[in-house]
Structures are given as structure tokens and as C-alpha cells.
Design a protein around this motif. Structure first.
Motif, mmCIF file in Angstrom:
data_model
loop_
_atom_site.group_PDB
_atom_site.id
_atom_site.type_symbol
_atom_site.label_atom_id
_atom_site.label_comp_id
_atom_site.label_asym_id
_atom_site.label_seq_id
_atom_site.Cartn_x
_atom_site.Cartn_y
_atom_site.Cartn_z
ATOM 1 N N GLU A 8 105.534 -49.478 -49.891
ATOM 2 C CA GLU A 8 105.315 -49.507 -48.447
ATOM 3 C C GLU A 8 106.502 -50.167 -47.746
ATOM 4 O O GLU A 8 106.972 -49.678 -46.705
ATOM 5 N N ARG A 9 106.978 -51.266 -48.293
ATOM 6 C CA ARG A 9 108.104 -51.967 -47.675
ATOM 7 C C ARG A 9 109.365 -51.107 -47.714
ATOM 8 O O ARG A 9 110.154 -51.103 -46.773
ATOM 9 N N PHE A 21 109.482 -47.703 -47.799
ATOM 10 C CA PHE A 21 109.334 -46.603 -46.850
ATOM 11 C C PHE A 21 109.473 -47.078 -45.411
ATOM 12 O O PHE A 21 110.014 -46.361 -44.561
ATOM 13 N N ALA A 22 108.981 -48.252 -45.127
ATOM 14 C CA ALA A 22 109.063 -48.781 -43.760
ATOM 15 C C ALA A 22 110.501 -48.979 -43.323
ATOM 16 O O ALA A 22 110.813 -48.904 -42.131
ATOM 17 N N SER A 23 111.394 -49.227 -44.263
ATOM 18 C CA SER A 23 112.794 -49.489 -43.911
ATOM 19 C C SER A 23 113.621 -48.220 -43.774
ATOM 20 O O SER A 23 114.711 -48.241 -43.202
ATOM 21 N N VAL A 27 114.155 -45.250 -41.993
ATOM 22 C CA VAL A 27 113.754 -44.639 -40.725
ATOM 23 C C VAL A 27 114.549 -43.390 -40.384
ATOM 24 O O VAL A 27 114.222 -42.689 -39.414
ATOM 25 N N SER A 82 98.562 -45.577 -46.537
ATOM 26 C CA SER A 82 99.538 -46.638 -46.264
ATOM 27 C C SER A 82 100.973 -46.128 -46.300
ATOM 28 O O SER A 82 101.863 -46.710 -45.683
ATOM 29 N N LEU A 83 101.213 -45.016 -47.023
ATOM 30 C CA LEU A 83 102.559 -44.447 -47.118
ATOM 31 C C LEU A 83 102.716 -43.203 -46.254
ATOM 32 O O LEU A 83 103.809 -42.909 -45.767
ATOM 33 N N TYR A 139 104.413 -43.362 -42.867
ATOM 34 C CA TYR A 139 105.865 -43.506 -42.887
ATOM 35 C C TYR A 139 106.540 -42.173 -43.155
ATOM 36 O O TYR A 139 107.587 -41.862 -42.579
ATOM 37 N N ALA A 167 106.470 -40.009 -40.114
ATOM 38 C CA ALA A 167 107.373 -40.513 -39.079
ATOM 39 C C ALA A 167 108.845 -40.239 -39.381
ATOM 40 O O ALA A 167 109.686 -40.356 -38.487
ATOM 41 N N MET A 168 109.158 -39.879 -40.615
ATOM 42 C CA MET A 168 110.555 -39.596 -40.961
ATOM 43 C C MET A 168 111.044 -38.342 -40.241
ATOM 44 O O MET A 168 110.310 -37.360 -40.147
#
Length: 375
Positions: free
Chosen positions: A110-111, A113-115, A117, A136-137, A140, A143-144
Motif C-alpha cells: 500500500e505504501r 502504490f501510494a507513492s 503517482v 486497499s490497493l 491506487y 488513480a494511476m
């Protein structure tokens, strides 16, 4: 006094090199094969004006094969938080189900994927679709700003999971490649909510579907990755199923690569396709469907379904294994009589094997004599 790198000697009328020139130089360095990585690292330490463009190449693609790489990556981006924004390609590769279970049991992914962008190209190789489909994934991934998605031997629990993944994650994607995705369950009936509305603006331009299950072919034809009518390049290698007619109904096609696996069923190829814009047609006879492809091509030519833009016609595969090559004689006759339909045609290419050359000399002598056959 020594000059700073990127500056012109003092006597010049210009004081600095244009940034566009510096960027072009770095782009050339990045294309320098095996030595490009070390050269790019040296460029990044040369001058401040070299750094931004160099980082775009150094941190272009993130490939993760095991869990051990994620902590290293997180440590890197905690020290240099600007780095993840440079990544535009993400490749997730796994050969172990246990590794994926351990990864999904933590918040590490998760961390990561969050980074990320700015990911525009996503590759999943032997990966579980359920990993990416986790709520949770999934947010992300959706949103890509994805432009290309490549799924190689990716495992989905069901056709529905595949359809939902495509509908949500492939919005805005222009290139989709599917290579033997696996299904863990028997196909089920899909409803309209699993598909993109066919009146939606078409986005997809390139589609590769290779050796997939008929159920997935049906799901794509029904719209799980959106309308197909604007596809300009299609690489279809798969079953001779009814859904194939939907693929061949893309009138915007310019490049078509076709390999049909015989399934003993119906003959949808006989009436499929109209190609007013087609420029390049490649037919692969490698799996035993050559006679069907030839019969379909003869039908397309004689019924004028292929437009005048055709430039290249190629035959691939081993022709010599087929006992019934009589369709080549018909093709030779029909094609030689209808060459005026294709003023842009530059020629036809066949495999270089001696058997293939002899086969065309015997069964397509007119086209050989006219110089339209090369090998």
C-alpha cells in the motif's frame, strides 16, 4: 578560471547551453545499451541542470520480483521523496504464491502504490489479480494515469474478477496486452454492470490477445475493456470462436496480426471483417489454422472487404506441414486478378524455408512470376 559543465567558454556570445540541448544529449546517453546506467549516474553528478532529465531515465521503471525489494525501495523514497514521481513503468513479477501471500499480509505494498503517482505502464507477470483487486490497493491502481497495461500469465479467480479489473483499471488505457491469463474457476454469466457502455468514447488503440480462454475473449468482445471500434492495431492469436467476429469488426484497423487455433466449431471467419483502413496484414499458419485463414482472406479479397490502403501482406509459420494446400491456388488466382484493388501494395512476404518457397512456386506461380512474393 575553469568553466562549469554546461557553460560556454567566456569569449562566446551565449553564456549557457540551451536546456533542450542538454536534455537531448542525456536522451542519447540513455539509449546507449548496457553502459547507459553508469553513464547516466555520471551525468546526474555533472551539474544541476543535468540532474532532472537524468533522474527521469534512472528511475523510469520499477521492477519488483520479491518482497525483499519493497523495504529497500521504501527506505530509498523516505530519504529521497521526489524519486517515486519519476517512475512511469511498474512491473510486478512473481513466481511464488507464498511470496504474494506474505506481501499482501503487510501494508508495504500500500505504501509503495501510494507513492507511485505517475505510473503510465503497468506489467503484471505471473501475478495474482486478487492482489491488485484488494480495496486497499485498487484505489491506487485506478488513480494511476495508465496508458498501457500488460497482463502476462496473470491469475484471476473468475471471469467476473477479470471483467471488473478491466472495467475499473483500464479507463483511459490506449494499449492492452493479454498473454494467457489464467482462470481459477469455471466461467460464469456476466451482467451489464461488468462492462463499459458501448456508447462511451473509444480510447483503446492497440489490443493484443494471445492464447486466452474463450470466456475471456467473450468478455472483451462484450465490452469489459471498453468499445473496440477505434482499435488501430490488433494482434489476435486464439480460438476460432464466435467472439472473434467482434474483434474483426474494428473498421479503424490499420495493422492486423491473426493466428486462429482450430477448435472444431463454427466458422465465424467466413463472414467476419471489413477493413477500409488496413495497411498491414500478417497471418500466422503456425498452429494448423492456415487453410481457414487463407479461405477467409480469399473471401475478403473477392468481396472487396479490404480497402485500397493495404501495403504489406505477410505469411508466417511452417506451410510445408499441410497436406491440403489447394487454397493457395485459389488465392493465387483471386489475388492476381484483383491486384488493381491494392495500388499501395508493396509485396507479400513468406517464411524463408525451402519448403515454403517451393510451396509458393507450385501453388502461387502467378504471384511469384509477377514479383509480388518475397522471402
Amino acid at each position: 578560471m575553469a568553466n562549469t559543465v554546461g557553460e560556454i567558454p567566456t569569449g562566446s556570445t551565449n553564456t549557457t547551453l540551451p536546456q533542450e540541448l542538454i536534455d537531448s544529449i542525456i536522451d542519447v546517453v540513455a539509449e546507449n545499451g548496457d553502459t547507459s546506467f553508469d553513464d547516466l549516474k555520471a551525468c546526474s553528478l555533472t551539474a544541476r541542470r543535468f540532474r532532472a532529465r537524468t533522474l527521469c531515465h534512472l528511475f523510469l521503471c520499477l521492477t519488483a520480483r520479491t518482497r525483499t525489494r519493497w523495504p529497500q525501495f521504501l527506505e530509498l523514497i523516505s530519504e529521497s521523496p521526489h524519486i517515486p514521481s519519476h517512475y512511469t513503468i511498474l512491473k510486478l513479477v512473481s513466481h511464488s504464491r507464498d511470496v504474494q501471500r506474505r506481501v499482501t499480509a503487510t501494508i508495504t505494498l500500500e505504501r509503495v502504490f501510494a507513492s507511485l503517482v505517475n505510473i503510465q505502464v503497468l506489467w503484471l507477470h505471473r501475478y495474482w489479480g486478487r492482489v491488485i483487486a484488494q480495496p486497499s490497493l485498487y484505489a491506487y491502481v485506478v488513480a494511476m494515469p495508465l496508458k498501457e497495461v500488460h497482463l502476462h500469465f496473470t491469475l484471476f479467480r473468475s471471469v467476473k474478477e477479470f471483467a471488473v479489473f478491466c472495467k475499473e483499471a483500464l479507463r483511459g488505457v490506449r494499449v492492452v496486452e493479454l498473454e494467457e491469463p489464467y482462470l481459477a474457476a469455471l466461467p460464469e454469466i456476466l451482467d451489464g454492470s461488468d462492462f463499459v457502455a458501448q456508447d462511451a468514447p473509444p480510447v483503446l488503440r492497440k489490443l493484443a490477445v494471445r492464447h486466452v480462454k474463450p470466456a475471456i475473449v467473450d468478455a472483451i468482445a462484450m465490452g469489459c475493456i471498453g468499445p473496440l471500434r477505434a482499435v488501430e492495431r490488433l494482434d489476435y492469436r486464439g480460438p476460432n470462436c464466435l467472439a472473434l467476429t467482434k474483434f474483426l469488426d474494428c473498421r479503424a484497423l490499420k495493422i492486423l496480426v491473426l493466428e486462429v487455433v482450430p477448435d472444431g466449431g463454427s466458422e465465424p471467419l467466413s463472414t467476419a471483417g471489413h477493413f477500409p483502413c488496413l495497411e498491414c496484414l500478417t497471418m500466422d499458419f503456425g498452429v494448423g489454422g492456415g487453410h481457414r485463414l487463407l479461405a477467409w482472406l480469399i473471401h475478403c479479397i473477392s468481396s472487396r472487404r479490404i480497402g485500397s490502403h493495404l501495403k504489406y501482406l505477410s505469411f508466417e509459420g511452417y506451410l510445408g506441414r499441410y497436406s491440403n494446400l489447394s487454397p493457395l491456388t485459389t488465392f493465387d488466382q483471386v489475388m492476381s486478378e484483383n491486384l488493381a484493388q491494392f495500388p499501395a501494395l508493396k509485396g507479400m512476404t513468406i517464411p524463408r524455408g525451402i519448403q515454403e518457397i517451393d510451396v509458393f512456386k507450385v501453388y502461387a506461380p502467378k504471384l511469384v512470376e509477377m514479383g509480388f512474393i518475397s522471402w
